[in-house]
Structures are given as structure tokens and as C-alpha cells.
Write an enzyme that holds these catalytic residues in place. Structure first.
Site, PDB file in Angstrom:
ATOM      1  N   HIS A  83       0.808  -1.223   0.000  1.00  0.00           N
ATOM      2  CA  HIS A  83       0.000   0.000   0.000  1.00  0.00           C
ATOM      3  C   HIS A  83       0.842   1.274   0.000  1.00  0.00           C
ATOM      4  O   HIS A  83       0.405   2.306  -0.511  1.00  0.00           O
ATOM      5  CB  HIS A  83      -0.961   0.005   1.202  1.00  0.00           C
ATOM      6  CG  HIS A  83      -0.319   0.338   2.510  1.00  0.00           C
ATOM      7  ND1 HIS A  83       0.460  -0.567   3.207  1.00  0.00           N
ATOM      8  CD2 HIS A  83      -0.322   1.477   3.253  1.00  0.00           C
ATOM      9  CE1 HIS A  83       0.893  -0.005   4.320  1.00  0.00           C
ATOM     10  NE2 HIS A  83       0.438   1.234   4.375  1.00  0.00           N
ATOM     11  N   ASP A  84       2.059   1.233   0.551  1.00  0.00           N
ATOM     12  CA  ASP A  84       2.903   2.423   0.625  1.00  0.00           C
ATOM     13  C   ASP A  84       4.039   2.406  -0.397  1.00  0.00           C
ATOM     14  O   ASP A  84       5.003   3.162  -0.261  1.00  0.00           O
ATOM     15  CB  ASP A  84       3.503   2.567   2.027  1.00  0.00           C
ATOM     16  CG  ASP A  84       2.612   3.370   2.959  1.00  0.00           C
ATOM     17  OD1 ASP A  84       1.694   4.060   2.465  1.00  0.00           O
ATOM     18  OD2 ASP A  84       2.824   3.318   4.182  1.00  0.00           O
ATOM     19  N   LYS A 119       5.718   5.573  -1.779  1.00  0.00           N
ATOM     20  CA  LYS A 119       6.679   6.401  -1.042  1.00  0.00           C
ATOM     21  C   LYS A 119       8.051   6.414  -1.716  1.00  0.00           C
ATOM     22  O   LYS A 119       8.881   7.275  -1.405  1.00  0.00           O
ATOM     23  CB  LYS A 119       6.814   5.897   0.391  1.00  0.00           C
ATOM     24  CG  LYS A 119       5.637   6.273   1.284  1.00  0.00           C
ATOM     25  CD  LYS A 119       5.876   5.851   2.708  1.00  0.00           C
ATOM     26  CE  LYS A 119       4.745   6.299   3.623  1.00  0.00           C
ATOM     27  NZ  LYS A 119       4.976   5.886   5.029  1.00  0.00           N
ATOM     28  N   HIS A 159      -6.351   4.052  -0.714  1.00  0.00           N
ATOM     29  CA  HIS A 159      -6.369   3.753   0.718  1.00  0.00           C
ATOM     30  C   HIS A 159      -6.358   4.995   1.612  1.00  0.00           C
ATOM     31  O   HIS A 159      -6.459   4.881   2.833  1.00  0.00           O
ATOM     32  CB  HIS A 159      -5.224   2.800   1.097  1.00  0.00           C
ATOM     33  CG  HIS A 159      -3.857   3.420   1.074  1.00  0.00           C
ATOM     34  ND1 HIS A 159      -3.099   3.551  -0.069  1.00  0.00           N
ATOM     35  CD2 HIS A 159      -3.097   3.950   2.076  1.00  0.00           C
ATOM     36  CE1 HIS A 159      -1.945   4.106   0.212  1.00  0.00           C
ATOM     37  NE2 HIS A 159      -1.909   4.373   1.516  1.00  0.00           N
ATOM     38  N   HIS A 160      -6.238   6.190   1.008  1.00  0.00           N
ATOM     39  CA  HIS A 160      -6.333   7.421   1.804  1.00  0.00           C
ATOM     40  C   HIS A 160      -7.623   8.196   1.518  1.00  0.00           C
ATOM     41  O   HIS A 160      -7.731   9.364   1.885  1.00  0.00           O
ATOM     42  CB  HIS A 160      -5.120   8.321   1.557  1.00  0.00           C
ATOM     43  CG  HIS A 160      -3.936   7.952   2.394  1.00  0.00           C
ATOM     44  ND1 HIS A 160      -3.931   8.043   3.771  1.00  0.00           N
ATOM     45  CD2 HIS A 160      -2.711   7.461   2.047  1.00  0.00           C
ATOM     46  CE1 HIS A 160      -2.761   7.643   4.234  1.00  0.00           C
ATOM     47  NE2 HIS A 160      -2.004   7.279   3.210  1.00  0.00           N
ATOM     48  N   ASP A 173      -4.169   0.397   8.142  1.00  0.00           N
ATOM     49  CA  ASP A 173      -3.054   1.338   8.083  1.00  0.00           C
ATOM     50  C   ASP A 173      -3.098   2.298   9.275  1.00  0.00           C
ATOM     51  O   ASP A 173      -2.090   2.520   9.956  1.00  0.00           O
ATOM     52  CB  ASP A 173      -3.143   2.110   6.766  1.00  0.00           C
ATOM     53  CG  ASP A 173      -1.964   3.038   6.541  1.00  0.00           C
ATOM     54  OD1 ASP A 173      -0.906   2.802   7.138  1.00  0.00           O
ATOM     55  OD2 ASP A 173      -2.116   3.994   5.768  1.00  0.00           O
TER      56      ASP A 173
END
Length: 268
Positions: A92-93, A96, A145-146, A174
Site C-alpha cells: 500500500h505504501d 513512497k 487507501h487514503h 493502516d
């Protein structure tokens, strides 16, 4: 079966009738195992790249994946979707990798430009994995997801059921791990305190169904937050509490002002 056929009219030819399909099945199964191993190696390499760049989220991806699976089990999702959700949680990240390292490791409040850079990470992540066919539904979880249930999230400002189910699951997982893990700007909080915060924000930020599922799973199976690391004693012990994001001029996605003393902000 070969013995029965051998004693019949097929004789020696029975060995071909039985062993050839078995050989083909064995080869297909070996190919499948190699493909699965390649998929796992791809995912592991991507996660390792993120964790090398951002030391404060080391292990975060695996914990989010584990919490996502706990939610999925409570919801009784089909096994193939659970497997896909596990991968989505781990990756999910991944976006970054596109965020400057100085921003990821900054311990003070973020500037407006830095916030904009951080909020691009779901889009970066989706672009990175878009061509990986085996991810399937996981890609939408990475991208959204945000998002928030009230439509004030990013990158698309989706609300309610318009947010993909995987994204709603990962958002809760998360936030939960972010709250219970120590970051450079805020010490991790007890599990019950994090649960209370999730329940408080259910319906506005998080899907209440996903929050309820995680709370049930955590109380049934328990949860082990990350242990203290050298230097954690100097991290501020700030209380949880979510400041509502402000709406950008022109109706754009919401933006959180400064780094928050909760899971909102860079931690997620």
C-alpha cells in the site's frame, strides 16, 4: 489404475495412458510454484525498497497486511480475495519511493509543498504496480487507501461505497498500525486507545463495517505493537486526536495542516 488397465486390453500402453497425464500435471504444478515464487520475490523486493528508504515504517507494510487479513477473515471474504488483499496491504505504501527521502524522515511539521508530495504517494504507487497483472484488485486498494467515507480524502475524493472495498479495509488497518507504532514525531499508543480513536472516526473517515471487523479480530486474536527501539525514549508522547482536514479552494481534496499527533499525515 495402471494395474487395472495393464491387465485389460491395453497392456504396456496403460503406462502411457496413466503416466503421461501425471507428468503433464507435475510440470504444470512446478510452473505454478515457480510463478508464485516469482510473484512473492517481486512483492518482497518492492517492500524492502520502501523500508530501506523510510526507516520509520520498517515492518509497517507487513503489519498492515496482517491487520487487513484479520479484517478480511472477519468479513468472510473468499480466499482468493484474502490473498489479493494481503498483497495490497504489503504494497500500500509502495508510492513512497516517489516521495523525497528528506520528507519521509522529517520529524517536524510538513510544509504545504511537502504535504502535496506525500499525498501523491498513492498515485505513484498505482503507477508503479499498474503493469503487474497478478495484483488484480489490489491495485485499487493501493490507489485509494487514503480516501475518506465523507469524501474528504485523496487522491480522488471518493466517498462511501464508491471507495473500493480493499481501500476501505487497508485504510483502517493502516491507521491502526500507525497509531500503535512509534514514529519520529509521536510515540505509539496503547491498542485500546487506538481502537477508541478508530471507533470515534467510524462513518466520517473510516468504514464502520471495517472498524467493527478489526476491533472484533483484535479482541479475539490480540495485537502485538512494535517494541521500543533505540532513541524511542526521546520521541514525544503526544495524545491521539484527529484535526479535521481543510478543504482546498475550488473544492479539491482535503489537506491536513501540519503533521498531526495521530495516524493522519505521513504515518499512513
Amino acid at each position: 489404475m495402471m494395474a487395472v488397465l495393464w491387465q485389460g486390453r491395453y497392456g504396456v500402453f496403460s503406462a502411457v495412458l496413466v503416466l503421461l497425464p501425471l507428468t503433464v500435471c507435475s510440470w504444470v504444478f512446478a510452473q505454478f510454484q515457480r510463478e508464485e515464487a516469482a510473484h512473492q520475490a517481486t512483492v518482497s523486493a518492492l517492500v524492502q525498497a520502501v523500508e530501506i528508504k523510510d526507516e520509520y515504517t520498517r515492518g509497517h507494510s507487513e503489519r498492515v497486511s496482517r491487520a487487513s487479513v484479520l479484517i478480511a477473515r472477519e468479513l468472510r471474504l473468499p480466499e482468493e480475495r484474502v490473498v489479493s488483499l494481503r498483497i495490497a496491504g504489503v504494497l500500500h505504501d509502495i508510492g513512497k519511493l516517489g516521495v523525497p527521502t528528506r520528507v519521509l524522515r522529517k520529524s517536524g511539521p510538513l510544509t504545504d509543498d511537502e504535504h502535496e508530495a506525500v499525498q501523491l504517494h498513492p498515485t505513484f504507487g498505482h503507477e508503479m504496480v499498474r503493469g503487474i497483472g497478478f495484483l488484480g484488485e489490489a491495485r485499487e486498494g493501493i490507489l485509494h487507501h487514503h480516501e475518506r467515507m465523507d469524501g474528504r480524502g485523496y487522491p480522488s475524493g471518493l466517498s462511501g461505497d464508491r471507495i473500493p472495498e480493499f481501500a476501505r479495509v487497508i485504510a483502517v488497518a493502516d491507521a491502526f498500525d500507525s497509531m500503535t507504532s512509534t514514529r519520529s514525531y509521536r510515540r505509539g499508543r496503547p491498542v485500546e486507545e487506538a481502537v477508541t480513536e478508530l471507533e470515534r472516526c467510524a462513518g466520517t473517515q473510516f468504514d464502520p463495517v471495517m472498524v467493527t471487523a478489526l476491533v472484533r479480530a483484535v479482541r479475539r486474536h490480540g495485537w502485538s505493537p512494535t517494541g521500543p527501539r533505540p532513541g524511542d525514549e526521546s520521541v514525544p508522547d503526544l495524545p491521539l486526536g484527529i484535526r479535521e482536514p481543510t478543504r482546498e479552494p475550488g473544492g479539491g481534496p482535503a489537506r491536513e495542516p501540519g503533521r498531526e499527533p495521530s495516524h493522519i499525515g505521513l504515518a499512513g
